[in-house]
Design a protein around this motif. Structure first.
Motif, PDB file in Angstrom:
ATOM      1  N   ASP A 100      37.355  43.059  79.249  1.00 42.78           N
ATOM      2  CA  ASP A 100      37.615  42.023  80.232  1.00 42.78           C
ATOM      3  C   ASP A 100      39.083  41.612  80.196  1.00 42.78           C
ATOM      4  O   ASP A 100      39.829  41.895  79.235  1.00 42.78           O
ATOM      5  CB  ASP A 100      36.713  40.807  79.964  1.00 42.78           C
ATOM      6  N   ALA A 101      39.496  40.944  81.246  1.00 46.39           N
ATOM      7  CA  ALA A 101      40.906  40.545  81.407  1.00 46.39           C
ATOM      8  C   ALA A 101      41.290  39.468  80.405  1.00 46.39           C
ATOM      9  O   ALA A 101      42.437  39.424  79.929  1.00 46.39           O
ATOM     10  CB  ALA A 101      41.140  40.043  82.832  1.00 46.39           C
ATOM     11  N   ALA A 102      40.363  38.605  80.013  1.00 50.93           N
ATOM     12  CA  ALA A 102      40.698  37.532  79.073  1.00 50.93           C
ATOM     13  C   ALA A 102      41.081  38.113  77.709  1.00 50.93           C
ATOM     14  O   ALA A 102      42.058  37.679  77.071  1.00 50.93           O
ATOM     15  CB  ALA A 102      39.506  36.574  78.933  1.00 50.93           C
ATOM     16  N   THR A 103      40.309  39.093  77.287  1.00 54.45           N
ATOM     17  CA  THR A 103      40.643  39.722  75.994  1.00 54.45           C
ATOM     18  C   THR A 103      41.982  40.436  76.075  1.00 54.45           C
ATOM     19  O   THR A 103      42.791  40.420  75.137  1.00 54.45           O
ATOM     20  CB  THR A 103      39.540  40.691  75.588  1.00 54.45           C
ATOM     21  N   ARG A 104      42.241  41.097  77.213  1.00 51.96           N
ATOM     22  CA  ARG A 104      43.520  41.798  77.386  1.00 51.96           C
ATOM     23  C   ARG A 104      44.673  40.794  77.328  1.00 51.96           C
ATOM     24  O   ARG A 104      45.730  41.073  76.729  1.00 51.96           O
ATOM     25  CB  ARG A 104      43.525  42.553  78.709  1.00 51.96           C
ATOM     26  N   ASP A 105      44.482  39.633  77.947  1.00 52.56           N
ATOM     27  CA  ASP A 105      45.551  38.637  77.930  1.00 52.56           C
ATOM     28  C   ASP A 105      45.825  38.147  76.498  1.00 52.56           C
ATOM     29  O   ASP A 105      46.985  37.947  76.085  1.00 52.56           O
ATOM     30  CB  ASP A 105      45.175  37.445  78.824  1.00 52.56           C
ATOM     31  N   ARG A 106      44.726  37.947  75.743  1.00 52.20           N
ATOM     32  CA  ARG A 106      44.921  37.493  74.364  1.00 52.20           C
ATOM     33  C   ARG A 106      45.615  38.578  73.529  1.00 52.20           C
ATOM     34  O   ARG A 106      46.456  38.297  72.683  1.00 52.20           O
ATOM     35  CB  ARG A 106      43.564  37.123  73.756  1.00 52.20           C
ATOM     36  N   LEU A 109      49.231  38.412  74.312  1.00 49.30           N
ATOM     37  CA  LEU A 109      49.907  37.332  73.604  1.00 49.30           C
ATOM     38  C   LEU A 109      50.193  37.721  72.146  1.00 49.30           C
ATOM     39  O   LEU A 109      51.254  37.416  71.585  1.00 49.30           O
ATOM     40  CB  LEU A 109      49.046  36.058  73.656  1.00 49.30           C
ATOM     41  N   LEU A 110      49.205  38.392  71.513  1.00 54.90           N
ATOM     42  CA  LEU A 110      49.431  38.843  70.127  1.00 54.90           C
ATOM     43  C   LEU A 110      50.590  39.830  70.051  1.00 54.90           C
ATOM     44  O   LEU A 110      51.449  39.745  69.167  1.00 54.90           O
ATOM     45  CB  LEU A 110      48.155  39.502  69.573  1.00 54.90           C
ATOM     46  N   ALA A 111      50.647  40.779  70.992  1.00 54.82           N
ATOM     47  CA  ALA A 111      51.725  41.777  70.978  1.00 54.82           C
ATOM     48  C   ALA A 111      53.078  41.121  71.233  1.00 54.82           C
ATOM     49  O   ALA A 111      54.103  41.513  70.652  1.00 54.82           O
ATOM     50  CB  ALA A 111      51.452  42.864  72.002  1.00 54.82           C
ATOM     51  N   ALA A 112      53.103  40.087  72.094  1.00 57.42           N
ATOM     52  CA  ALA A 112      54.364  39.420  72.403  1.00 57.42           C
ATOM     53  C   ALA A 112      54.867  38.593  71.220  1.00 57.42           C
ATOM     54  O   ALA A 112      56.065  38.302  71.125  1.00 57.42           O
ATOM     55  CB  ALA A 112      54.189  38.529  73.634  1.00 57.42           C
ATOM     56  N   SER A 113      53.947  38.228  70.306  1.00 52.81           N
ATOM     57  CA  SER A 113      54.377  37.414  69.156  1.00 52.81           C
ATOM     58  C   SER A 113      55.188  38.221  68.147  1.00 52.81           C
ATOM     59  O   SER A 113      55.852  37.645  67.288  1.00 52.81           O
ATOM     60  CB  SER A 113      53.150  36.808  68.463  1.00 52.81           C
ATOM     61  N   ALA A 114      55.150  39.530  68.207  1.00 53.33           N
ATOM     62  CA  ALA A 114      55.913  40.385  67.288  1.00 53.33           C
ATOM     63  C   ALA A 114      56.826  41.275  68.119  1.00 53.33           C
ATOM     64  O   ALA A 114      56.347  42.193  68.791  1.00 53.33           O
ATOM     65  CB  ALA A 114      54.965  41.229  66.422  1.00 53.33           C
ATOM     66  N   GLY A 119      52.686  47.539  71.804  1.00 53.84           N
ATOM     67  CA  GLY A 119      51.415  47.231  72.415  1.00 53.84           C
ATOM     68  C   GLY A 119      50.278  47.328  71.427  1.00 53.84           C
ATOM     69  O   GLY A 119      50.417  47.899  70.339  1.00 53.84           O
ATOM     70  N   LEU A 120      49.093  46.740  71.826  1.00 49.85           N
ATOM     71  CA  LEU A 120      47.878  46.796  71.035  1.00 49.85           C
ATOM     72  C   LEU A 120      46.792  47.431  71.882  1.00 49.85           C
ATOM     73  O   LEU A 120      46.730  47.208  73.101  1.00 49.85           O
ATOM     74  CB  LEU A 120      47.450  45.389  70.592  1.00 49.85           C
ATOM     75  N   GLU A 121      45.919  48.217  71.246  1.00 49.60           N
ATOM     76  CA  GLU A 121      44.860  48.924  71.976  1.00 49.60           C
ATOM     77  C   GLU A 121      43.549  48.830  71.208  1.00 49.60           C
ATOM     78  O   GLU A 121      43.550  48.681  69.980  1.00 49.60           O
ATOM     79  CB  GLU A 121      45.210  50.406  72.148  1.00 49.60           C
ATOM     80  N   ILE A 122      42.456  48.919  72.019  1.00 46.52           N
ATOM     81  CA  ILE A 122      41.116  49.072  71.463  1.00 46.52           C
ATOM     82  C   ILE A 122      40.544  50.338  72.071  1.00 46.52           C
ATOM     83  O   ILE A 122      40.506  50.498  73.305  1.00 46.52           O
ATOM     84  CB  ILE A 122      40.218  47.866  71.779  1.00 46.52           C
ATOM     85  N   SER A 132      43.880  47.632  76.557  1.00 48.14           N
ATOM     86  CA  SER A 132      45.268  47.682  76.090  1.00 48.14           C
ATOM     87  C   SER A 132      45.975  46.407  76.512  1.00 48.14           C
ATOM     88  O   SER A 132      45.672  45.810  77.546  1.00 48.14           O
ATOM     89  CB  SER A 132      46.003  48.894  76.673  1.00 48.14           C
ATOM     90  N   SER A 133      46.951  46.012  75.642  1.00 44.74           N
ATOM     91  CA  SER A 133      47.753  44.842  75.976  1.00 44.74           C
ATOM     92  C   SER A 133      48.784  45.170  77.051  1.00 44.74           C
ATOM     93  O   SER A 133      49.394  44.262  77.626  1.00 44.74           O
ATOM     94  CB  SER A 133      48.464  44.314  74.731  1.00 44.74           C
ATOM     95  N   LEU A 134      48.990  46.443  77.319  1.00 39.30           N
ATOM     96  CA  LEU A 134      49.944  46.862  78.340  1.00 39.30           C
ATOM     97  C   LEU A 134      49.216  46.997  79.663  1.00 39.30           C
ATOM     98  O   LEU A 134      48.172  47.671  79.753  1.00 39.30           O
ATOM     99  CB  LEU A 134      50.601  48.190  77.955  1.00 39.30           C
ATOM    100  N   PRO A 135      49.726  46.402  80.694  1.00 44.29           N
ATOM    101  CA  PRO A 135      48.996  46.441  81.969  1.00 44.29           C
ATOM    102  C   PRO A 135      48.973  47.835  82.590  1.00 44.29           C
ATOM    103  O   PRO A 135      48.039  48.180  83.330  1.00 44.29           O
ATOM    104  CB  PRO A 135      49.765  45.445  82.843  1.00 44.29           C
ATOM    105  N   ASP A 136      49.937  48.662  82.333  1.00 46.23           N
ATOM    106  CA  ASP A 136      50.005  49.959  82.989  1.00 46.23           C
ATOM    107  C   ASP A 136      49.635  51.089  82.053  1.00 46.23           C
ATOM    108  O   ASP A 136      50.094  52.228  82.198  1.00 46.23           O
ATOM    109  CB  ASP A 136      51.415  50.209  83.538  1.00 46.23           C
ATOM    110  N   ALA A 137      48.809  50.796  81.016  1.00 43.96           N
ATOM    111  CA  ALA A 137      48.402  51.852  80.094  1.00 43.96           C
ATOM    112  C   ALA A 137      47.463  52.817  80.791  1.00 43.96           C
ATOM    113  O   ALA A 137      46.550  52.416  81.514  1.00 43.96           O
ATOM    114  CB  ALA A 137      47.713  51.229  78.884  1.00 43.96           C
TER     115      ALA A 137
END
Length: 553
Positions: A100-106, A109-114, A119-122, A132-137
């Motif tokens: 879902d988009a909410a998890t991607r947004d979180r 935020l985690l990736a932007a903190s470092a 990027g982060l992926e599941i 993925s934390s990247l919108p264009d992955a």
């Protein structure tokens, strides 16, 4: 054996060929040896400087390796922390993976903190991208290195940027299942590593790499070979003699390797070689100048030596002639001295023998006279025996005109105690060695004999026991001779020290006057004391006092 030739000639005729060489040749040999030694020492110091430069570069590589390993460990540690938080966003065991988009947004935020995390992926159990934390992955992107039983570290790309991937397995769909239900993946920006490595001031051409456990590079700066901070000649493939130091990166199994090109180290070392070359050139030039001056001086000295040798040869001939004359005169003097010593010994021996003959005659004559007159004979006999004893000691002495007065006292007292001791008196002697000439020894010995004999005969009447002590001791300005007895002492009515009545009551002035005269002749002073008996003290100075006879007007 001492050579009679001049030292200059002796050196030139020395069997060693080194002594026969001219002085200029010796100087040339010494200068050549000095130049070779200077060049050799300069080469040794230069080589030691090279080894020190390599050791210094090795130390620098070790320090840079520690810094790179620590930096990589901190980045991987922060990436692992983000992986743990991403695994939490993936939900508990048994739930489907979120998309879902909410998890991607979180996750964004985690990736932007470092800043070093791209990027982060599941991903699901098949490795397909789920979130993925990247919108264009791209959903079909190739999965990174995955390990079902622990963190996997590898390489990959996110947003067309090279990254170092960290993959952590998510627990299985059911508790206790060995198959993970997916992976949490973090991409660490490779450029963040490279930027730090480029800022390190190593001072040599070098490269820094992060190596996997099997030794394959995970990351290398610069890429494609070459060195950082090196010259154009250093940007080549690594060589076997390059300096490489590795340091472990925490407990990840990775290691940081720092490689310094040996060529850059030696190039910096070669820039310092001119110092050694300049030193060697200056030293060689100095040796050459000194050698030239020494050769010139050696030639002048050789000419002066030749002239000196000629003068010496002439002088030597005169010296030999004069030495021969002196040796002959010396031999004559030694023969005369020997004859004189032999004659003196013979005279002393004959005098001693004559005195002994006189003593024998006096004993024969004493046997024919009465008791009262015999005492005068005995006193004369004792005085002659004292003089005979001195001549015997002179005859046996190594110095014909000197004797040890302590030896004379010992032998004289020994003879007196055996001949002139009708009582039970003891005679004690304490004498320090004293070398004295015969002119002073004779009057002192006769005076001592008079005093000791008188004490033995008269100090202990009626056979009373007692002690007579004779002491010869050293004082500050000379010697002191003491004759002490503990007998009856001098009578209270004795007229003077020049007329001493004997202890039996009859006059004994002749003996005391004789002692006074003999003390005066030896330059000594006589002192008489009453101290539990009688004490006679002769003070004898080191240098006898010269007595001038008084002439009648």
């Amino acid at each position: 054996m001492v050579s009679n030739t001049m030292p200059l000639r002796a050196l030139r005729s020395h069997p060693s060929p080194l002594y026969r060489l001219p002085g200029s040749a010796l100087v040339l040999i010494a200068c050549t040896a000095a130049v070779l030694l200077t060049i050799g020492l300069s080469a040794v110091f230069a080589w030691r400087d090279r080894n020190e430069a390599v050791q210094q570069a090795t130390g620098v590589a070790g320090n840079i390796g520690l810094l790179a390993a620590e930096h990589a460990a901190r980045l991987i540690e922060s990436g692992d922390l983000l992986l743990t938080q991403t695994a939490t966003l993936a939900g508990p065991v048994g739930t489907p993976l979120p998309d879902d988009a909410a998890t991607r947004d979180r996750m964004a935020l985690l990736a932007a903190s470092a800043p070093h995390v791209v990027g982060l992926e599941i991903r699901d159990s098949s490795g397909a991208l789920r979130l993925s934390s990247l919108p264009d992955a791209a959903p079909g992107a190739a999965p990174p290195a995955l390990k079902p039983n622990g963190m996997a570290i590898g390489t990959g790309r996110m947003q067309e940027r090279p990254v170092i991937t960290l993959a952590q397995p998510l627990p299985g769909a059911t508790a206790g299942s060995g198959t993970p239900r997916g992976w949490a993946i973090a991409g660490l920006d490779a450029q963040a590593f490279r930027n730090v490595y480029r800022l390190l001031d190593v001072g040599y051409g070098h490269s820094i790499a992060i190596l996997q456990p099997d030794g394959t590079p995970l990351l290398r700066e610069p890429e494609g070979g070459g060195t950082i901070g090196g010259n154009a000649g250093d940007d080549t493939a690594s060589h076997a003699d390059d300096i490489t130091v590795t340091r472990p990166i925490g407990d990840t199994g990775l290691s940081a390797a720092v490689t310094i090109a040996t060529g850059s180290v030696l190039r910096r070392w070669s820039e310092r070689l001119w110092i050694y070359a300049a030193f060697a050139a200056a030293a060689c030039a100095t040796v050459a100048v000194i050698g030239a001056l020494a050769i010139q001086r050696s030639r002048r000295e050789r000419e002066a030596e030749d002239a000196l040798q000629h003068a010496y040869d002439t002088l030597e001939e005169h010296v030999h002639q004069r030495t021969a004359q002196l040796e002959r005169a010396n031999a004559q003097l030694e023969a005369a001295v020997t004859d004189k010593e032999v004659l003196l010994k013979e005279v002393q021996h004959r005098v001693k023998n004559n005195l002994q003959v006189i003593c024998s005659l006096l004993r024969l004559q004493a046997a024919r006279i009465d008791e009262h007159a015999r005492r005068g004979f005995d006193e004369s006999l004792r005085r002659i025996q004292t003089m005979s004893l001195l001549h015997e000691l002179l005859h046996r002495s190594e110095e014909p005109a000197h004797i040890n007065f302590a030896d004379a006292l010992r032998q004289m007292c020994d003879g007196l105690v055996r001949s002139d001791n009708p009582t039970a008196a003891r005679l004690e002697l304490e004498a320090q060695d004293w070398i004295v000439d015969a002119d002073r020894a004779t009057p002192l010995a006769i005076a001592t004999s008079e005093l000791v004999s008188n004490a033995l005969l008269h100090a202990f009447p009626h056979g009373h026991p007692g002690t007579v002590r004779v002491m010869l001791e050293r004082e500050e300005n000379g010697m002191r001779l003491i004759v002490r007895d503990d007998g009856v002492g001098l009578p209270a009515g004795m007229p003077s020290q020049h007329k001493r009545p004997n202890r039996g009551g009859a006059s004994s002035g002749l003996g005391l006057n004789l002692v006074q005269a003999l003390s005066h002749q030896a330059g000594a002073t006589l002192k008489i004391e009453r101290d539990g008996g009688t004490v006679f003290t002769l003070t004898i100075p080191n240098q006898p006092v010269r007595r001038h006879a008084k002439t009648a007007a």
